[in-house]
Design a protein around this motif. Structure first.
Motif, short mmCIF file in Angstrom:
data_model
loop_
_atom_site.label_atom_id
_atom_site.label_comp_id
_atom_site.label_asym_id
_atom_site.label_seq_id
_atom_site.Cartn_x
_atom_site.Cartn_y
_atom_site.Cartn_z
N PHE B 369 0.84 -1.20 0.00
CA PHE B 369 0.00 0.00 0.00
C PHE B 369 0.88 1.25 0.00
CE2 PHE B 369 -4.05 1.97 2.05
CZ PHE B 369 -4.44 2.42 0.81
N THR B 370 1.95 1.21 0.78
CA THR B 370 2.86 2.34 0.81
C THR B 370 3.43 2.60 -0.58
OG1 THR B 370 3.50 1.65 3.01
CG2 THR B 370 4.87 3.30 1.97
N ALA B 371 3.86 1.52 -1.23
CA ALA B 371 4.42 1.69 -2.58
C ALA B 371 3.39 2.32 -3.51
CB ALA B 371 4.88 0.35 -3.12
N MET B 372 2.13 1.85 -3.40
CA MET B 372 1.08 2.38 -4.28
C MET B 372 0.84 3.86 -4.00
SD MET B 372 0.08 -0.04 -6.20
CE MET B 372 0.48 -1.77 -6.32
N LEU B 373 0.80 4.20 -2.72
CA LEU B 373 0.55 5.61 -2.39
C LEU B 373 1.73 6.48 -2.82
CD1 LEU B 373 -1.06 5.14 1.11
CD2 LEU B 373 -2.18 5.98 -0.92
N MET B 374 2.93 5.95 -2.68
CA MET B 374 4.11 6.69 -3.14
C MET B 374 4.02 6.92 -4.65
SD MET B 374 6.56 7.10 -0.76
CE MET B 374 6.71 6.69 0.94
N SER B 375 3.52 5.92 -5.33
CA SER B 375 3.39 6.06 -6.78
C SER B 375 2.37 7.14 -7.11
CB SER B 375 2.98 4.72 -7.38
OG SER B 375 2.71 4.87 -8.73
N LEU B 376 1.26 7.16 -6.35
CA LEU B 376 0.27 8.21 -6.59
C LEU B 376 0.89 9.58 -6.31
CD1 LEU B 376 -2.99 6.74 -5.05
CD2 LEU B 376 -2.52 7.18 -7.44
N ALA B 377 1.74 9.64 -5.30
CA ALA B 377 2.37 10.92 -4.97
C ALA B 377 3.49 11.26 -5.94
CB ALA B 377 2.90 10.89 -3.55
N GLY B 378 3.89 10.28 -6.77
CA GLY B 378 4.91 10.56 -7.77
C GLY B 378 6.31 10.54 -7.21
N ILE B 379 6.63 9.53 -6.42
CA ILE B 379 7.95 9.46 -5.80
C ILE B 379 8.78 8.40 -6.49
CG2 ILE B 379 9.05 8.81 -3.62
CD1 ILE B 379 6.87 10.53 -2.33
N PRO B 380 10.06 8.64 -6.69
CA PRO B 380 10.88 7.74 -7.49
C PRO B 380 10.83 6.28 -7.08
CG PRO B 380 12.11 9.68 -7.00
CD PRO B 380 10.83 9.81 -6.28
N LEU B 381 11.27 5.45 -7.99
CA LEU B 381 11.25 3.98 -7.89
C LEU B 381 9.87 3.43 -8.17
CD1 LEU B 381 13.48 3.30 -4.77
CD2 LEU B 381 14.05 2.86 -7.13
N THR B 382 8.91 4.29 -8.44
CA THR B 382 7.57 3.79 -8.76
C THR B 382 7.15 4.28 -10.14
OG1 THR B 382 6.54 5.73 -7.81
CG2 THR B 382 6.85 3.86 -6.36
N ALA B 383 6.12 3.60 -10.67
CA ALA B 383 5.65 3.97 -12.00
C ALA B 383 5.10 5.40 -12.01
CB ALA B 383 4.57 3.00 -12.44
N GLY B 384 4.48 5.80 -10.90
CA GLY B 384 3.88 7.13 -10.85
C GLY B 384 4.89 8.24 -11.08
N PHE B 385 6.11 8.01 -10.63
CA PHE B 385 7.15 9.02 -10.80
C PHE B 385 7.48 9.21 -12.28
CE2 PHE B 385 11.79 9.63 -11.30
CZ PHE B 385 11.83 10.95 -10.95
N ILE B 386 7.72 8.08 -12.95
CA ILE B 386 8.06 8.18 -14.37
C ILE B 386 6.88 8.77 -15.14
CG2 ILE B 386 8.84 6.87 -16.38
CD1 ILE B 386 10.91 6.73 -14.34
N GLY B 387 5.68 8.35 -14.73
CA GLY B 387 4.48 8.88 -15.39
C GLY B 387 4.41 10.38 -15.26
N LYS B 388 4.62 10.86 -14.05
CA LYS B 388 4.52 12.30 -13.84
C LYS B 388 5.64 13.03 -14.60
CE LYS B 388 2.25 13.65 -10.03
NZ LYS B 388 2.10 13.71 -8.59
N PHE B 389 6.80 12.41 -14.60
CA PHE B 389 7.92 12.96 -15.35
C PHE B 389 7.54 13.12 -16.82
CE2 PHE B 389 11.23 11.29 -18.23
CZ PHE B 389 11.99 12.44 -18.34
N TYR B 390 6.92 12.07 -17.35
CA TYR B 390 6.52 12.08 -18.76
C TYR B 390 5.51 13.19 -19.03
CZ TYR B 390 6.93 9.09 -22.90
OH TYR B 390 7.25 8.55 -24.10
N LEU B 391 4.50 13.28 -18.14
CA LEU B 391 3.48 14.33 -18.29
C LEU B 391 4.12 15.70 -18.30
CD1 LEU B 391 0.55 13.54 -15.85
CD2 LEU B 391 0.74 13.05 -18.27
N VAL B 392 4.92 15.94 -17.28
CA VAL B 392 5.49 17.27 -17.14
C VAL B 392 6.40 17.58 -18.32
CG1 VAL B 392 6.98 18.71 -15.72
CG2 VAL B 392 5.28 17.30 -14.65
N SER B 393 7.14 16.56 -18.77
CA SER B 393 8.04 16.88 -19.87
C SER B 393 7.26 17.16 -21.14
CB SER B 393 9.09 15.79 -20.09
OG SER B 393 8.49 14.55 -20.13
N ALA B 394 6.14 16.46 -21.35
CA ALA B 394 5.33 16.78 -22.52
C ALA B 394 4.85 18.22 -22.45
CB ALA B 394 4.15 15.83 -22.63
#
Lengths: 582, 507
Positions: B369-394
């Motif tokens: 659950f922690t990992a999932m929430l970290m991903s929602l928050a966009g913290i590295p080592l999770t998919a959410g981080f790369i996703g947010k990076f991609y969004l912001v870079s676009a």
């Protein structure tokens, strides 16, 4: 490769420590200790190996593709479609900081030995992760990777404060996390801005530091991009308007957490300023420098005054960090070699001395369960060893000659004086103030009349080993500063040279580039590749102009420089205009 | 239509075929286990067929469906997510309901609807897919008939979805009236030839209402918290992922095909919607004590983030949004999956107090659950981080600084409520009080409300999702490349944003 192994060993150790806690409560400590020790020895032997050869020649300039700086480098592709690589490298500056990290790392494992009784495995898991993250920050040379590690070290620190902290820990951990996370995001935006700016100008999309250096940009763009980096770094440092999180986080964290925060995490901010802000945005940094130096001076005085006013021992030590980091900010933006070398010394010495003070606070708290200095007093008689150790580091903290901090503060002030004498003069008052708070520690806690009758043990063998090694290091730094200064010299010089080199060429390059904001050359058709080519041509033209101009300048007498400048300038203006019309 | 054309519809045929088989099966022999395995078989067959039909793509099926790699990617995402929901539902339903079997038919048809939407190239298939999905969802949301909130949520969804469908139809009618066609490609041609008029624009605006409703964008988000809270936890997972993926896949295709980036007013509309969603979602999430509601509001914010990149236009936007959607689906399935596996017979594990000290009782679940929430928050080592990076870079690539900076501010706000859940989970056990006043008013001990143990299937799904989360977060290279290849059929059609519009958008 060694940098990679340093990180991997710590990470592997962290998982082992976590797993082993299922079977034994002692094993995690030993696993953590062994992992950090192996790392420390590996790094130390690497340093010795480097030292026996020659250090890289001084006088380098950081320009794209210059590899002469690095002792060791490792470059793997990570996300090729974005030009992101797993690029670690170490020069003198990072090597020193990695050594500091591992040294403090060993000590923080040792000081937590008995303090942490609750969920030992998970504690050491977090501790080792923080260390791995910090080493990553100090060695990452790809900006994306740097940001990655920057965030990685946050989360375990958050857990460390939030789970093992003292009473008000939840509040403190939230504050710590939100301050650093949001400022980090601003930096991330700047990194992306730089990435696209460089990509659009050259057609090469990369996060690689060595390639991004020297990216040309208009002054206002540079200012905004630099702001993102600077905010992230001075929140971490912390400089005065952003120091708010520090006293809470330091005070509530467990001893090892406070030590790592003060000795290592604050240094990541200083490191970032030297490594990224100055070389990437030399012109903007020069514009910002006076303001930054004033912020530094304010930090020095404000931190000292607040430290003096505290009654909580740990909070007092926490505020001394604000005071000491003021010197770092002052020195970094003095933009000369002497001040920057002083900053490097200050980073190391503050790590050692403040770390030591936090360890003493922690040891004392473990014995009398209060941090209120009003209740202490006259403890020297009962714990002479602790008292004398505290004396050493209180004196170090006030800058006694013979101990490292003196060298550091002296170099910073001497260097800063060349840049701005008034700011420096005011900062010097901070030295008096730091004497006051340091002596107050001794007077209130260890000397004077005892206010309560405590029964407490003196430092035991483990603690004496820790404090003894810290004492040796601070003496060594104070007596033989050259051992360290020599290591960092090449990297500091290259940074200073980069900043100065740009100041000669920048005046004109900027006026040229001002006419070239990204959109104005766009035409109705949206063919990007054409536009890019156009821009590249412009870029090349400008670069050539600058080059030829510099050559001319060196050839001509200084007296004759002015007319040429104007002539060249007019020529170049014509060129640009022609370029736009194309 | 050729045989190859028919063949390329195989995944859809399989889905609808298995829905019929399930129906017959239940009529003959009612058994939860059997139905469940048939459902899984259906999803597996349909997913496997994706690999076979790839050879005959891209293909336009009559004028209404377009099956290309882009559609295939969305189908794959939808089917995988649905199978995860099916597995999660199995144990959840086992305890809850007398009539469990029909649920799987609905799951199958809802998946079919979402798949249809993401390959639609005509208003008819758009609407058809939407209705198949919605009608299935009405029932799924109110599936636990003995739970009042569940029925209420279903009803709420029914009324609002019907209203939004009405808007959609009216919007389509207006577009048809001014362009004379319902095919996306021909609408685009007509717009290029004749320009856009007020009638068309108001038609698009009305369609945006329906799209915004389905994607839970502010100000059409009102239903979200209630439905997320009331619906059974696995259905919530479905609403949060599959139904949004289907709709987004369609809207992205539609917008790119008609080259909507030409119209400044539409872009401003989406800018406003995106900013409003980010702020609404994050601010309201700050005030919740119910984990399901927190996640509901957070999903509103996340769709807001998604539209920041959507605004950027061009190739990068398509890749970024699709990648983000993948990360979002993994994460949402994970978070709602956790809620599902922890939920007990009486009620779902939705009160934040249910999670107090979870780490010390169920270290693995809490870590996931922690990992999932970290991903929602966009913290590295999770998919959410790369996703947010991609969004912001676009977005940064298109120099859209205003939405990007708002995104960053919102990320910082959002960290607070994700951390709140994490903090509660890591509270030391010595602080955990045995009896907790729950929101439902009953004084319940923490233990019995929650599931005593994690089911095998649920655990498996969570393990796979966590691995995927970390894998995408650490080695995103392959997936980025894969998505690039798959969406290239659409992104080659994408034109860069018009200069004039860029300036309008605070460039």
């Amino acid at each position: 490769m060694i940098l990679f192994w340093l990180i991997v060993i710590l990470m592997a150790g962290s998982f082992l420590a976590w797993l082993s806690s299922r079977w034994s409560s002692v094993a995690p400590k030993w696993i953590a200790l062994v992992a950090v020790l192996i790392d420390f020895l590996a790094a130390a032997s690497f340093w010795i190996k480097i030292a026996s050869f020659n250090y890289p020649a001084a006088g380098n300039t950081l320009i794209a593709g210059n590899k002469g700086l690095w002792f060791t480098e490792l470059n793997w592709m990570w996300i090729p479609s974005f030009g992101i690589s797993f690029h670690l490298a170490s020069d003198g500056l990072s090597l020193l900081l990695v050594m500091l990290t591992l040294f403090i790392g060993v000590l923080s494992v040792l000081i937590s030995w008995n303090e942490i009784q609750y969920k030992v495995g998970f504690f050491y898991f977090n501790l080792l992760w923080i260390l791995a993250g910090i080493i990553g920050v100090f060695t990452a040379i790809d900006l994306f990777l740097f940001y990655f590690f920057w965030e990685v070290m946050l989360i375990p620190m958050y857990f460390l404060i939030g789970i093992w902290g003292s009473k008000n820990r939840i509040y403190a951990s939230f504050k710590f996390f939100i301050f650093t996370q949001s400022s980090g995001l601003l930096m991330f935006l700047s990194i992306l801005g730089l990435f696209f700016l460089h990509g659009k100008a050259t057609g090469v999309y990369t996060f690689d530091y060595m390639q991004l250096i020297g990216t040309k940009m208009a002054p206002n763009v540079a200012m905004w991009l630099m702001a993102g980096f600077v905010i992230a770094f001075i929140v971490k440092l912390p400089a005065v308007p952003f120091h708010n999180w520090l006293p809470d986080a330091h005070t509530e964290a467990p001893t090892a957490g406070s030590v790592i925060l003060a000795a290592l995490m604050l240094k990541t901010g200083a490191y970032g300023l030297i490594r990224f802000v100055l070389p990437l945005f030399p012109d903007a940094a020069r514009t910002f420098a006076p303001a930054a130096m004033i912020l530094g001076a304010i930090g020095i005085i404000y931190g000292a005054v607040l430290a003096f006013a505290q009654t909580d021992f740990k909070r007092l030590v926490a505020y001394t960090s604000v005071n000491h980091m003021g010197f770092v900010l002052l020195g970094v933006f003095a933009l000369n070699e002497m001040a920057l070398q002083g900053v490097v010394m200050q980073m190391l010495c503050h790590g050692i001395s403040t770390g030591a003070l936090f360890i003493i606070v922690g040891a004392l708290y473990g014995r009398i369960h209060t941090r209120d200095i009003e209740q202490m007093g006259g403890l020297w008689d009962k714990v002479p060893r602790m008292g004398s150790m505290a004396m050493v580091f209180a004196l170090a903290s006030l800058g006694l000659p013979g101990l490292g901090n003196f060298i550091a503060e002296f170099l910073v002030l001497a260097g800063a004086y060349q840049a701005s004498n008034w700011t420096t003069a005011i900062s010097t008052i901070g030295l008096v103030l730091s004497t006051m708070y340091s002596l107050r520690i001794m007077a209130k806690v260890f000397l004077g009349k005892p206010r309560k009758t405590w029964t407490l043990e003196d430092l035991n063998l483990r603690e004496m080993i820790v404090m003894g090694s810290l004492t040796i290091v601070i003496l060594w730094l104070g007596l033989f500063p050259n051992h360290v200064l020599y290591v960092s010299r090449a990297s500091i010089q290259s940074v200073v040279n980069t900043v100065n080199a740009s100041s000669t060429a920048a005046g004109q390059a900027n006026t040229l580039l001002q006419d070239l904001p990204l959109d104005k050359t766009e035409k109705k058709n949206d063919d990007i590749s054409l536009k890019q080519k156009d821009r590249q041509k412009e870029q090349i033209k400008i670069e050539e102009q600058i080059k030829t101009e510099e050559q001319l300048r060196t050839e001509q007498q200084i007296k004759a420089e002015e007319p040429i400048k104007t002539e060249e300038y007019m020529k170049s203006e014509e060129h640009t205009k022609g370029g736009i019309r194309q | 239509m050729t045989t190859e054309g028919l063949f390329s519809l195989l995944p859809l045929f399989l889905l609808s075929g298995f829905a019929v088989i399930l129906m017959l099966l239940i009529a003959i022999y009612r058994d939860h286990n059997l139905t469940f395995w048939f459902t899984l078989a259906g999803f597996t067959a349909s997913f496997a067929s994706l690999f076979f039909i790839q050879a005959v793509l891209p293909r336009q099926i009559v004028p209404i469906l377009i099956i290309d790699n882009y559609a295939l990617l969305y189908w794959g995402m939808i089917i995988l997510a649905s199978s995860a929901v099916a597995v999660l539902s199995y144990n959840y339903l086992k305890e809850h309901e007398e009539q469990k079997e029909e649920y799987y038919i609905l799951l199958m048809t809802a998946t079919l609807g979402a798949c249809t939407m993401s390959s639609a190239s005509h208003f008819i298939s758009f609407f058809l897919g939407l209705e198949i999905l919605s009608v299935s969802l009405y029932t799924m949301i109110s599936y636990l008939r003995d739970r009042l909130e569940s029925v209420e949520a279903g009803l709420k969804y029914l009324v609002l979805a019907a209203a939004s469908s009405a808007f959609l139809l009216f919007g389509m009618a207006l577009v048809y009236a001014s362009t004379g066609t319902m095919e996306f490609a021909r609408i685009s041609e007509s717009l290029s030839a004749n320009g856009v008029n007020a009638l068309t624009l108001s038609g698009f605006a009305m369609m945006v209402i329906a799209v915004g409703f389905k994607l839970a964008l502010a100000p059409f988000h009102m239903w979200t918290p209630d439905v997320y809270q009331g619906a059974p936890a696995p259905v919530t997972a479905f609403v949060a992922t599959v139904s949004k993926a289907g709709m987004f896949g369609l809207w992205l295709r539609f917008f790119v095909m008609i080259n909507g980036y030409r119209y400044g007013s539409l872009l401003i509309l989406f800018t406003v919607i995106s900013i409003a969603s980010m702020f609404t979602g994050n601010f309201l999430a700050l005030m919740q004590n119910n984990v399901k509601r927190i996640l509901a509001y957070s999903s509103i914010a996340h769709l807001g983030y998604l539209f920041v990149a959507f605004l950027a236009g061009g190739k990068l936007a398509i890749e970024a949004t699709t990648f983000y959607l993948v990360a979002y689906i993994i994460t949402s399935l994970g978070t709602f999956g956790i809620v599902t596996v922890l939920s007990g017979k009486m009620r779902d594990a939705e009160d934040i107090e249910d999670y107090r000290g979870l780490y010390w009782r169920r270290p693995l679940v809490a870590t996931v659950f922690t990992a999932m929430l970290m991903s929602l928050a966009g913290i590295p080592l999770t998919a959410g981080f790369i996703g947010k990076f991609y969004l912001v870079s676009a977005a940064v690539n298109s120099w859209l600084w205003l939405p990007v900076i708002i995104l960053v501010i919102n990320s910082a706000i959002s960290v607070y409520y994700y951390l709140r859940i994490i903090v509660v989970m890591y509270r030391r056990i010595d602080e955990v009080t045995p009896a907790v006043e729950t929101t439902t008013g009953t004084l319940a001990t923490v233990g019995p409300v929650m599931q005593p143990s994690i089911s095998l299937g649920g655990g498996l799904v969570l393990a796979v999702l966590t691995l995927a989360l970390i894998w995408v977060g650490v080695f995103p290279g392959n997936i980025i490349q894969f998505i690039k290849d798959m969406v290239s059929s659409l992104s080659s059609a994408a034109m860069p944003m018009h200069t004039a519009q860029k300036i309008m958008l605070f460039r």
